[in-house]
Design a protein around this motif. Structure first.
Motif, PDB file in Angstrom:
ATOM      1  N   TYR A   1       0.631  -1.289  -0.054  1.00 56.89           N
ATOM      2  CA  TYR A   1       0.237   0.238  -0.368  1.00 56.89           C
ATOM      3  C   TYR A   1       0.608   0.891   0.278  1.00 56.89           C
ATOM      4  CZ  TYR A   1      -3.405   3.472   0.889  1.00 56.89           C
ATOM      5  OH  TYR A   1      -4.715   4.397   1.473  1.00 56.89           O
ATOM      6  N   SER A   2       2.110   1.134   0.552  1.00 56.19           N
ATOM      7  CA  SER A   2       3.079   1.963   0.889  1.00 56.19           C
ATOM      8  C   SER A   2       3.414   2.737  -0.544  1.00 56.19           C
ATOM      9  CB  SER A   2       4.377   1.927   1.742  1.00 56.19           C
ATOM     10  OG  SER A   2       3.741   2.234   3.564  1.00 56.19           O
ATOM     11  N   ALA A   3       3.997   1.146  -1.011  1.00 52.71           N
ATOM     12  CA  ALA A   3       4.289   1.728  -2.845  1.00 52.71           C
ATOM     13  C   ALA A   3       3.705   2.339  -3.561  1.00 52.71           C
ATOM     14  CB  ALA A   3       4.256   0.491  -3.135  1.00 52.71           C
ATOM     15  N   LEU A   4       2.226   2.020  -3.363  1.00 51.18           N
ATOM     16  CA  LEU A   4       1.013   2.755  -4.135  1.00 51.18           C
ATOM     17  C   LEU A   4       0.933   4.006  -3.937  1.00 51.18           C
ATOM     18  CD1 LEU A   4      -2.091  -0.055  -4.068  1.00 51.18           C
ATOM     19  CD2 LEU A   4      -0.561   0.258  -6.234  1.00 51.18           C
ATOM     20  N   VAL A   5       0.988   4.701  -2.562  1.00 49.10           N
ATOM     21  CA  VAL A   5       1.364   5.708  -2.379  1.00 49.10           C
ATOM     22  C   VAL A   5       2.552   6.684  -2.881  1.00 49.10           C
ATOM     23  CG1 VAL A   5       1.298   7.410  -0.412  1.00 49.10           C
ATOM     24  CG2 VAL A   5      -0.252   5.709   0.001  1.00 49.10           C
ATOM     25  N   ALA A   6       3.499   6.030  -2.561  1.00 49.80           N
ATOM     26  CA  ALA A   6       4.398   6.497  -3.549  1.00 49.80           C
ATOM     27  C   ALA A   6       4.851   6.810  -4.760  1.00 49.80           C
ATOM     28  CB  ALA A   6       5.944   5.639  -2.755  1.00 49.80           C
ATOM     29  N   ALA A   7       3.772   6.211  -5.656  1.00 51.88           N
ATOM     30  CA  ALA A   7       3.578   6.576  -6.592  1.00 51.88           C
ATOM     31  C   ALA A   7       2.621   6.998  -7.151  1.00 51.88           C
ATOM     32  CB  ALA A   7       3.256   4.862  -7.899  1.00 51.88           C
ATOM     33  N   SER A   8       2.037   8.295  -5.967  1.00 53.45           N
ATOM     34  CA  SER A   8       0.922   9.271  -6.572  1.00 53.45           C
ATOM     35  C   SER A   8       1.314  10.548  -6.960  1.00 53.45           C
ATOM     36  CB  SER A   8      -0.028   9.495  -5.122  1.00 53.45           C
ATOM     37  OG  SER A   8       0.200   9.518  -4.307  1.00 53.45           O
ATOM     38  N   CYS A   9       0.874  11.335  -7.410  1.00 49.82           N
ATOM     39  CA  CYS A   9       1.040  12.428  -8.045  1.00 49.82           C
ATOM     40  C   CYS A   9       1.525  13.500  -6.982  1.00 49.82           C
ATOM     41  CB  CYS A   9       0.142  12.697  -8.948  1.00 49.82           C
ATOM     42  SG  CYS A   9       0.483  14.413 -10.283  1.00 49.82           S
ATOM     43  N   CYS A  10       2.769  14.071  -8.010  1.00 43.64           N
ATOM     44  CA  CYS A  10       3.067  15.017  -7.433  1.00 43.64           C
ATOM     45  C   CYS A  10       3.155  15.680  -5.676  1.00 43.64           C
ATOM     46  CB  CYS A  10       2.157  16.795  -6.965  1.00 43.64           C
ATOM     47  SG  CYS A  10       0.871  16.622  -9.126  1.00 43.64           S
ATOM     48  N   TRP A  11       4.523  14.992  -5.568  1.00 41.40           N
ATOM     49  CA  TRP A  11       5.012  15.381  -4.125  1.00 41.40           C
ATOM     50  C   TRP A  11       6.342  16.348  -4.680  1.00 41.40           C
ATOM     51  CZ3 TRP A  11       7.245  11.126  -0.512  1.00 41.40           C
ATOM     52  CH2 TRP A  11       7.858  10.335  -1.077  1.00 41.40           C
ATOM     53  N   GLY A  12       6.691  15.630  -5.646  1.00 40.08           N
ATOM     54  CA  GLY A  12       8.147  16.239  -5.349  1.00 40.08           C
ATOM     55  C   GLY A  12       9.228  15.036  -5.397  1.00 40.08           C
ATOM     56  N   LEU A  13       9.361  13.520  -5.872  1.00 34.62           N
ATOM     57  CA  LEU A  13      10.091  12.763  -5.849  1.00 34.62           C
ATOM     58  C   LEU A  13       9.966  12.581  -6.742  1.00 34.62           C
ATOM     59  CD1 LEU A  13      11.798  10.391  -4.297  1.00 34.62           C
ATOM     60  CD2 LEU A  13       9.724   9.358  -3.734  1.00 34.62           C
ATOM     61  N   ASP A  14      11.718  12.539  -7.237  1.00 33.68           N
ATOM     62  CA  ASP A  14      11.889  11.891  -8.794  1.00 33.68           C
ATOM     63  C   ASP A  14      13.336  11.756  -8.586  1.00 33.68           C
ATOM     64  OD1 ASP A  14      13.659  13.557  -9.843  1.00 33.68           O
ATOM     65  OD2 ASP A  14      11.808  15.529  -9.696  1.00 33.68           O
ATOM     66  N   PRO A  15      14.364  10.404  -9.431  1.00 33.07           N
ATOM     67  CA  PRO A  15      15.429  10.020  -9.516  1.00 33.07           C
ATOM     68  C   PRO A  15      16.062  11.442  -9.699  1.00 33.07           C
ATOM     69  CG  PRO A  15      14.514   8.758 -11.389  1.00 33.07           C
ATOM     70  CD  PRO A  15      13.165   9.483 -10.197  1.00 33.07           C
ATOM     71  N   TRP A  16      16.031  12.318 -10.357  1.00 31.14           N
ATOM     72  CA  TRP A  16      16.659  13.568 -10.776  1.00 31.14           C
ATOM     73  C   TRP A  16      16.797  14.947  -9.907  1.00 31.14           C
ATOM     74  CZ3 TRP A  16      19.550  10.815 -12.944  1.00 31.14           C
ATOM     75  CH2 TRP A  16      19.183   9.880 -13.993  1.00 31.14           C
ATOM     76  N   ARG A  17      16.134  14.109  -8.614  1.00 34.10           N
ATOM     77  CA  ARG A  17      16.543  15.718  -7.549  1.00 34.10           C
ATOM     78  C   ARG A  17      17.551  15.296  -6.680  1.00 34.10           C
ATOM     79  NH1 ARG A  17      11.917  17.891  -6.601  1.00 34.10           N
ATOM     80  NH2 ARG A  17      12.626  19.144  -5.654  1.00 34.10           N
ATOM     81  N   ASP A  18      19.407  16.060  -6.899  1.00 34.69           N
ATOM     82  CA  ASP A  18      19.801  15.888  -5.833  1.00 34.69           C
ATOM     83  C   ASP A  18      19.760  15.975  -4.677  1.00 34.69           C
ATOM     84  OD1 ASP A  18      22.894  14.849  -5.686  1.00 34.69           O
ATOM     85  OD2 ASP A  18      23.657  16.540  -5.835  1.00 34.69           O
ATOM     86  N   GLY A  19      19.875  14.580  -3.749  1.00 41.95           N
ATOM     87  CA  GLY A  19      20.132  15.695  -2.213  1.00 41.95           C
ATOM     88  C   GLY A  19      18.995  15.735  -1.444  1.00 41.95           C
ATOM     89  N   VAL A  20      17.605  14.295  -2.127  1.00 39.18           N
ATOM     90  CA  VAL A  20      16.886  14.427  -1.433  1.00 39.18           C
ATOM     91  C   VAL A  20      16.456  13.180  -0.758  1.00 39.18           C
ATOM     92  CG1 VAL A  20      13.752  14.081  -2.268  1.00 39.18           C
ATOM     93  CG2 VAL A  20      15.545  15.731  -3.359  1.00 39.18           C
ATOM     94  N   ALA A  21      15.872  13.319  -0.010  1.00 37.79           N
ATOM     95  CA  ALA A  21      15.065  12.345   0.989  1.00 37.79           C
ATOM     96  C   ALA A  21      13.607  12.295   1.213  1.00 37.79           C
ATOM     97  CB  ALA A  21      15.839  12.032   1.988  1.00 37.79           C
ATOM     98  N   ALA A  22      12.687  11.420   0.752  1.00 35.79           N
ATOM     99  CA  ALA A  22      11.290  11.182   1.170  1.00 35.79           C
ATOM    100  C   ALA A  22      11.121  10.055   2.193  1.00 35.79           C
ATOM    101  CB  ALA A  22      10.706  11.121  -0.248  1.00 35.79           C
ATOM    102  N   ALA A  23       9.722  10.288   2.739  1.00 42.95           N
ATOM    103  CA  ALA A  23       9.238   8.840   2.835  1.00 42.95           C
ATOM    104  C   ALA A  23       8.047   8.526   3.064  1.00 42.95           C
ATOM    105  CB  ALA A  23       9.595   8.693   4.733  1.00 42.95           C
ATOM    106  N   VAL A  24       7.068   7.607   3.476  1.00 46.87           N
ATOM    107  CA  VAL A  24       5.795   7.378   3.129  1.00 46.87           C
ATOM    108  C   VAL A  24       6.228   6.232   4.278  1.00 46.87           C
ATOM    109  CG1 VAL A  24       3.215   6.279   2.604  1.00 46.87           C
ATOM    110  CG2 VAL A  24       5.444   6.908   0.517  1.00 46.87           C
ATOM    111  N   LEU A  25       5.069   7.230   5.648  1.00 46.86           N
ATOM    112  CA  LEU A  25       4.626   6.315   7.192  1.00 46.86           C
ATOM    113  C   LEU A  25       3.494   5.848   7.111  1.00 46.86           C
ATOM    114  CD1 LEU A  25       5.333  10.477   8.673  1.00 46.86           C
ATOM    115  CD2 LEU A  25       7.237   8.479   7.878  1.00 46.86           C
TER     116      LEU A  25
END
Length: 302
Positions: free
Chosen positions: A224-248
């Motif tokens: 379920y967390s993986a599905l939430v990670a795939a949803s739109c528009c929260w600034g996470l992508d593999p070309w953002r240097d120095g970014v950390a993100a989490a689904v809680l």
């Protein structure tokens, strides 16, 4: 909780775009911080004596950091109260103890959720702590999935749908191994290159569950967390240097750490040749023919 899987097309994108997906046995050398702290409180749902319950919770919050310190996880019970502490990743015992101590201080009934709250949880950069009047997960807790992100300009430039699907597919891949692991934890490094080979991006993905949940609960929670990670528009992508993100979640934790480096020109040329040997051979042959044709034309004019 939603239980549907990511589409087959996203898995195909994963196969086509990922250069390597390699299991990682230990913690990464560089850990990007997420400084956001999230607290969730739920009102009382039964007739448990508030005074006795509050006293039990306070004693559990005081004891939990030391109980969780050796292994990174503990669940305790006192009277009608339960408390659970989970330290993320391979946290050192002293780091785990310090994180849970601070979380307990922020969550205690006087300065946190209040005496009328019989369920509460707090997530910080390094750990999760919760208390409740029983050890079962409610539907509201099960569905809760806040997303947090930190790094340079975390809200700008949202990731494309395909990029989020790709990272979510990596996270989904980790659900099964995390569920059956003794520590209920799994990590992986997903490495990709940009379309013009100018940059190489590595996303470290961590999937972890509370160890008092069953394997099926862990797998379902991470899916379920993986599905939430795939949803739109929260600034996470593999070309953002120095970014950390989490689904809680109350039962699981999903983390992404992105780092990007420039690829030197010589390596870029080598990568193109390795990935497209036939095309580069044809292009090289055409260049040779054009050059030789140019020399031949010059000679005939003489």
């Amino acid at each position: 909780m939603a239980t549907s899987s990511l589409s087959c097309s996203s898995s195909l994108v994963l196969i086509l775009l990922l250069v390597a997906v390699t299991p990682v046995p230990g913690a990464s050398e560089r850990r990007l911080p997420i400084t956001t702290t999230v607290t969730k409180c739920y009102p009382a749902t039964n007739a448990t004596n508030s005074t006795a319950f509050s006293a039990d919770v306070l004693s559990l919050l005081a004891a939990l950091p030391a109980a969780a310190e050796p292994t990174g996880f503990a669940t305790l019970r006192s009277g009608h109260a339960f408390a659970r502490g989970l330290c993320f990743d391979y946290a050192a015992p002293s780091v785990c103890h310090r994180c849970l101590s601070l979380a307990a201080k922020n969550l205690n009934l006087t300065s946190g959720c209040g005496a009328n709250s019989h369920r509460a949880g707090i997530w910080s950069d390094g750990c999760f702590l919760s208390y409740a009047d029983n050890n079962a997960t409610t539907a509201s807790e099960d569905a809760l999935r806040p997303r947090v992100i930190s790094g340079a300009d975390p809200q700008g430039g949202s990731a494309s749908y395909s990029e989020l699907q790709r990272l979510a597919s990596v996270a989904q891949f980790l659900a099964a191994p995390a569920a059956v692991n003794d520590s209920m934890l799994a990590t992986v490094n997903a490495t990709a290159v940009s379309w013009d080979y100018a940059a190489r991006s590595t996303t470290r993905v961590l999937a972890q569950c509370a160890r008092d949940r069953t394997a099926a609960e862990c797998d379902r929670c991470l899916e379920y967390s993986a599905l939430v990670a795939a949803s739109c528009c929260w600034g996470l992508d593999p070309w953002r240097d120095g970014v950390a993100a989490a689904v809680l979640g109350f039962n699981c934790y999903l983390r992404f750490e992105v780092s990007t480096e420039r690829v030197p020109l010589r390596q870029r040329i080598g990568m193109v040749v390795n990935h497209y040997p036939f095309t580069t051979t044809v292009l090289f042959a055409l260049v040779v023919l054009l050059v030789m044709g140019g020399f031949g034309h010059t000679d005939s004019d003489d």
